[in-house]
Structure formats: C-alpha cells, structure tokens
Write a protein that holds these residues in place. Structure first.
Motif, PDB file in Angstrom:
ATOM      1  N   GLU A 180     -14.294   0.592  -3.106  1.00 38.91           N
ATOM      2  CA  GLU A 180     -14.766   1.914  -3.762  1.00 38.91           C
ATOM      3  C   GLU A 180     -13.530   2.747  -3.667  1.00 38.91           C
ATOM      4  OE1 GLU A 180     -19.497   2.148  -2.967  1.00 38.91           O
ATOM      5  OE2 GLU A 180     -18.229   3.687  -2.011  1.00 38.91           O
ATOM      6  N   PHE A 181     -12.843   2.486  -2.649  1.00 38.88           N
ATOM      7  CA  PHE A 181     -11.520   3.525  -2.215  1.00 38.88           C
ATOM      8  C   PHE A 181     -10.337   2.880  -3.073  1.00 38.88           C
ATOM      9  CE2 PHE A 181      -7.704   4.194   1.053  1.00 38.88           C
ATOM     10  CZ  PHE A 181      -8.043   5.445   0.913  1.00 38.88           C
TER      11      PHE A 181
ATOM     12  N   THR B 270      -8.679   5.593  -5.533  1.00 39.32           N
ATOM     13  CA  THR B 270      -7.110   5.619  -5.352  1.00 39.32           C
ATOM     14  C   THR B 270      -6.488   5.554  -6.785  1.00 39.32           C
ATOM     15  OG1 THR B 270      -6.818   4.785  -3.111  1.00 39.32           O
ATOM     16  CG2 THR B 270      -4.890   4.786  -4.404  1.00 39.32           C
TER      17      THR B 270
ATOM     18  N   GLN C 148       0.897   3.721  -0.816  1.00 40.73           N
ATOM     19  CA  GLN C 148      -0.034   4.272   0.418  1.00 40.73           C
ATOM     20  C   GLN C 148      -1.299   3.407   0.605  1.00 40.73           C
ATOM     21  OE1 GLN C 148       0.056   6.814   2.865  1.00 40.73           O
ATOM     22  NE2 GLN C 148       2.105   7.547   2.225  1.00 40.73           N
ATOM     23  N   LEU C 149      -1.788   2.955  -0.437  1.00 39.60           N
ATOM     24  CA  LEU C 149      -3.017   1.971  -0.498  1.00 39.60           C
ATOM     25  C   LEU C 149      -2.583   0.610  -0.028  1.00 39.60           C
ATOM     26  CD1 LEU C 149      -6.085   1.274  -1.290  1.00 39.60           C
ATOM     27  CD2 LEU C 149      -5.007   0.498  -3.569  1.00 39.60           C
TER      28      LEU C 149
ATOM     29  N   THR D 105      -5.001  12.544  -4.044  1.00 36.96           N
ATOM     30  CA  THR D 105      -5.544  11.279  -4.769  1.00 36.96           C
ATOM     31  C   THR D 105      -6.969  11.021  -4.194  1.00 36.96           C
ATOM     32  OG1 THR D 105      -3.457  10.516  -5.508  1.00 36.96           O
ATOM     33  CG2 THR D 105      -5.333   8.779  -5.147  1.00 36.96           C
TER      34      THR D 105
ATOM     35  N   ASP E 107     -14.859  -3.158   5.976  1.00 36.56           N
ATOM     36  CA  ASP E 107     -15.974  -2.865   4.890  1.00 36.56           C
ATOM     37  C   ASP E 107     -15.602  -3.118   3.604  1.00 36.56           C
ATOM     38  OD1 ASP E 107     -17.959  -1.483   3.400  1.00 36.56           O
ATOM     39  OD2 ASP E 107     -17.470   0.523   4.356  1.00 36.56           O
TER      40      ASP E 107
ATOM     41  N   GLN F  91      -0.003   0.065   1.932  1.00 35.11           N
ATOM     42  CA  GLN F  91       0.114   0.044   3.289  1.00 35.11           C
ATOM     43  C   GLN F  91      -1.238   0.030   4.105  1.00 35.11           C
ATOM     44  OE1 GLN F  91       2.304   3.458   5.386  1.00 35.11           O
ATOM     45  NE2 GLN F  91       3.750   3.470   3.755  1.00 35.11           N
ATOM     46  N   HIS F  92      -2.202   0.881   3.464  1.00 33.19           N
ATOM     47  CA  HIS F  92      -3.458   0.709   3.986  1.00 33.19           C
ATOM     48  C   HIS F  92      -3.987  -0.536   4.317  1.00 33.19           C
ATOM     49  CE1 HIS F  92      -7.581   2.181   5.097  1.00 33.19           C
ATOM     50  NE2 HIS F  92      -7.963   1.875   4.207  1.00 33.19           N
TER      51      HIS F  92
ATOM     52  N   LEU G  59      -2.391  -2.566   6.866  1.00 30.35           N
ATOM     53  CA  LEU G  59      -2.731  -2.229   8.258  1.00 30.35           C
ATOM     54  C   LEU G  59      -3.946  -2.900   8.474  1.00 30.35           C
ATOM     55  CD1 LEU G  59      -1.143   1.607   8.180  1.00 30.35           C
ATOM     56  CD2 LEU G  59      -0.381  -0.316   9.494  1.00 30.35           C
TER      57      LEU G  59
ATOM     58  N   LYS H  50     -17.336  -3.250   0.840  1.00 34.01           N
ATOM     59  CA  LYS H  50     -17.689  -2.490  -0.316  1.00 34.01           C
ATOM     60  C   LYS H  50     -16.812  -1.147  -0.290  1.00 34.01           C
ATOM     61  CE  LYS H  50     -21.800  -0.516  -2.141  1.00 34.01           C
ATOM     62  NZ  LYS H  50     -22.231   1.026  -1.539  1.00 34.01           N
ATOM     63  N   GLY H  51     -16.810  -0.455   0.963  1.00 33.28           N
ATOM     64  CA  GLY H  51     -16.054   0.961   1.062  1.00 33.28           C
ATOM     65  C   GLY H  51     -14.784   0.710   0.672  1.00 33.28           C
ATOM     66  N   LEU H  52     -14.034  -0.206   0.783  1.00 33.24           N
ATOM     67  CA  LEU H  52     -12.625  -0.507   0.620  1.00 33.24           C
ATOM     68  C   LEU H  52     -12.556  -0.661  -0.881  1.00 33.24           C
ATOM     69  CD1 LEU H  52      -9.774  -0.917   1.271  1.00 33.24           C
ATOM     70  CD2 LEU H  52     -10.035  -3.163   1.857  1.00 33.24           C
TER      71      LEU H  52
ATOM     72  N   ARG I 195       3.522   6.192  -5.949  1.00 26.93           N
ATOM     73  CA  ARG I 195       3.530   6.598  -4.385  1.00 26.93           C
ATOM     74  C   ARG I 195       2.146   6.465  -3.830  1.00 26.93           C
ATOM     75  NH1 ARG I 195       7.295  10.075  -6.382  1.00 26.93           N
ATOM     76  NH2 ARG I 195       5.849  12.033  -6.703  1.00 26.93           N
ATOM     77  N   SER I 196       0.845   6.682  -4.646  1.00 22.06           N
ATOM     78  CA  SER I 196      -0.346   6.734  -4.045  1.00 22.06           C
ATOM     79  C   SER I 196      -0.850   5.254  -3.905  1.00 22.06           C
ATOM     80  CB  SER I 196      -1.431   7.214  -5.027  1.00 22.06           C
ATOM     81  OG  SER I 196      -1.412   8.658  -4.631  1.00 22.06           O
TER      82      SER I 196
ATOM     83  N   HIS J 240      -7.267   5.302   7.496  1.00 15.97           N
ATOM     84  CA  HIS J 240      -5.797   4.889   7.067  1.00 15.97           C
ATOM     85  C   HIS J 240      -4.762   5.843   7.920  1.00 15.97           C
ATOM     86  CE1 HIS J 240      -2.186   4.334   4.805  1.00 15.97           C
ATOM     87  NE2 HIS J 240      -2.273   5.585   4.381  1.00 15.97           N
TER      88      HIS J 240
ATOM     89  N   ARG K 266      -4.211  -5.114  11.843  1.00 17.53           N
ATOM     90  CA  ARG K 266      -4.917  -4.590  12.908  1.00 17.53           C
ATOM     91  C   ARG K 266      -5.701  -5.920  13.690  1.00 17.53           C
ATOM     92  NH1 ARG K 266      -9.464  -0.355  12.712  1.00 17.53           N
ATOM     93  NH2 ARG K 266     -10.386  -1.962  11.317  1.00 17.53           N
TER      94      ARG K 266
END
Lengths: 199, 199
Positions: free
Chosen positions: A157-158, A162, A185-186, B161, A151, A188-189, A192, A153-155, A181-182, B189, A196
């Motif tokens: 916005e995410f 972040t 994490q993003l 966050t 997604d 990594q997200h 992934l 658009k969702g990503l 650090r945040s 995530h 996937r």
DNA sequence: GCTTCACTTGAACGATCGTTCAAGCGACCC
DNA sequence: GGGTCGCTTGAACGATCGTTCAAGTGAAGC
C-alpha cells in the motif's frame, strides 16, 4: 459473440472514453466529446449505457480487468527479479509522465480524487483497481526475500501511496524530478528494510 | 443584518468557494452554488472577479497566504519536537478525514489532480502551495538531529508524497486504516534513516 | 415476404452552465 | 443639492450539458 465485421461500437465508445477521461477528467469530458471522437451517435451510446456514469463504470471495469495485459505484462517484460518488478512498474508511470510532458500520470488516481461523492458502484470500482494494484505488488514482495518481520501488505500500500503522491507532485510542478526523488526515497526505504535484518 | 460588521462580500465569496471547492471540487461547484451559499449576487461576484477561475485563484492564494495561521499553527500547538511536528501535521490531515468520514483530505491535492490542463497562474499557485508545505516540513527536518547524509529536501517532498497518496487511498476505500498504514511506513522510514547513522 | 430485433440516426428537449448588463443604492466629497 | 463611484441587484443571454425518442436500417428466423 459478435462477428468480426461488426463495428463494435460499445468497445469503441469505451476506449475513447478511457482516453478522454485520462486526458481531461470525467467532468470535463462531455458526452458529445466521446461521441465525436468515437464516431458514434448519442442514440448508440444510450443504447449501450443508461447514462454517462455507466460509461465511467465500463471504463473502470476495463482498467480492472485489463491490469495484467495492459499494465503489468508490458512493465514486467524481461524483468524477473521481484524487487526490480516493483520499480519497473513505477518506471512505467514515469514513462507515462514523460510521454505527456508531466500531464498524465495515473488515470485511476486522477478519477479517485476528482469524483468527490461517487455513487457506490463507482467508488467500489476505484477501490478494486487500487486493491488489484497493491495485490500485484504484494505478490512481488512475497517472492522477494524480505526479512520476516516486514509487513508486506502495508508496504505494498505504501508503494501505491508513493506512486500516487509522486505523480501528483510531478504533474503539479510539471517536473519529473519530483517523481524521481520520491521514488528514490522509496528505494532507500526498501533497502533499509532489507538491510536491517542483516545488521 | 449586522450593521457593525462589514459585509465584505469578496471575502465571503472566497470563503464559501474554498469550502465548496474542497467539498465538491472545482468543476462540480457552480457559480450559482457559490452565490446562494455566500448570499451574494452574480453582479457582485463578477465585480470582484473576472470569472470563475479567478475565484479559484483567490482561493489558492488564501491557502498559500494562510498556511501558517490556518494549518501549521493549529497543528503544532503544544508540539515542540521537530519530528513530532511532522507527524502532528499528518495527524491534522487524519483529523480532516475522520471529521468527514474519509470524504475530504487535502483540498490542494484534490484540485491538483482534478484540474488537468490548468492555466499557468492556477498551476503556479498549486505548485506554490506544495512548495510552501514541503518548505515548512524541511524546517522541521533541519531542526531535527538527522544524520548528515540525509537529503532533507527529498525527504520533505517524500512526506508530502506520503500524505497525498495516503489521503487518496483512505478516501477511495473510505477507511482510515489505509491512511494510518502508510503513515506508519513513513514513521519506520524516518526511524531507519535516523538509526542508520548510529549503527 | 413478413416479422423480429439489435442497433443506428440525428433532431430536439429542458436544465443548467458561466457570464453580462442596465439600473439602483448609499456613502462621501464638492 | 448635486455628482462621483464602489458596490449591489437580478433578469436575461447564448452556449453547452446529459438525455430522449421516433424513425430508420439490415440481417436472421420463419
């Protein structure tokens, strides 16, 4: 329109207000602050703007209309890869934090949380600024070779989520590590999400 | 009046200030606002607090000391699974947004971004509130059966966050969907983090 | 030369801000 | 009864807030 010799008071006021709103916030910036720093008189300010709030509106319009030249172009200079551009933009905010010793992050985010009951035009401009930001990111995501199911658009916005949350924590702790650090994490997200589909 | 119950003016002032700071922010809440809403006189307020900023300090201490009873206990009532608890806490913030038509989200986050140059005790208390929050989440993550490689502290900070950034966007757009979509990304995530070890 | 008009000047305004303080209250101890 | 002291009362203060306005400036059009 205006000849180059005119002092361009209106623009001088807006640039000063932009700076002060980012540094001290809207409420803590007084009209006389703006006047003295921009070397203008109250009559001039009130000639161009009906009131203080309209100066804020002018500033938010400058941010909105200048997102490409003021924010994206500098951040993306020399960066072509669309995913790299996402993190280059985030790195630009990191730079703002570092330059100010973790005092100033995203001026729009600060104003968005400071102004609790904004008049409709102000709220609308804040929202437009956010939307333009996520739309630019979405452009990167579209270019990137993301798996079909993601997604975008969702990503996008995410990613804004972040950035804003990371800036908030780094500012509060006065420590860039909270931002880093945040963002990690993003990263990594997003890795992934990409990976996937390959698995 | 009620003679059996102590007036407890100090506490009444703090509870009123807590409410007003969350609704209007610190700068936009005047001392006389607090006085009239709490039915106190200025002399009483200044008997208990050296100044307005010390009222803010008192409010932040209440948030800090009451995180369990005021926030975690209600959010986690009937929820045992540690990962579910993470999202139950986020759902509590969603509830605050809904109750206020997306006006109020996280009071600490709002104050953290509003107050640009906080005196050290204020900044320290804001940071403590964030740290206590992430520590509570980290407790959940420790109980959850996460793969060994997962950075629990980093993930806990990332959850804060996400909450703060999601609240900011939902408030600005006055639309809960912006909150929900960011939480959904976070859910993905965490699912991917868990699942990666299994693959 | 006169008018027009966009813009500047800066003193002044009323409102509201956070804060002070002298006086008063009432429960408790001597 | 007298004294102490935590707390309340509310008028008043000086500072600063956003805003107003009458007067002035100077270039452009006539």
């Amino acid at each position: 329109m205006a000849p180059s010799t005119t002092p361009d008071t209106r623009r001088r006021i807006l640039l000063t207000a932009m700076e002060l709103f980012a540094a001290k916030g809207y409420g803590s910036t007084s009209v006389s602050d703006i006047l003295s720093r921009s070397q203008a008189n109250s009559g001039s300010l009130y000639h161009f703007f009906p009131g203080k709030q309209d100066v804020l509106i002018g500033v938010l319009e400058m941010y909105r209309d200048g997102i490409q030249e003021m924010l994206l172009d500098p951040a993306w200079r020399g960066v072509e890869d669309p995913v790299e551009r996402v993190f280059a933009l985030l790195a630009a905010y990191r730079g703002m934090l570092l330059e100010s010793e973790c005092l100033y992050g995203c001026p729009i985010g600060s104003l968005a949380l400071e102004i609790h009951e904004p008049d409709p035009p102000v709220r609308e401009l804040l929202a437009q600024n956010f939307t333009n930001w996520t739309t630019a990111i979405q452009g990167c995501l579209n270019e990137a070779g993301l798996p079909g199911g993601v997604d975008r658009k969702g990503l996008a916005e995410f990613i804004l989520t972040t950035m804003e949350g990371a800036v908030m924590q780094a500012r509060t702790h006065r420590e860039i590590g909270y931002f880093d650090r945040s963002i990690e994490q993003l990263r990594q997200h997003m890795a992934l999400l990409t990976q996937r589909a390959l698995a």
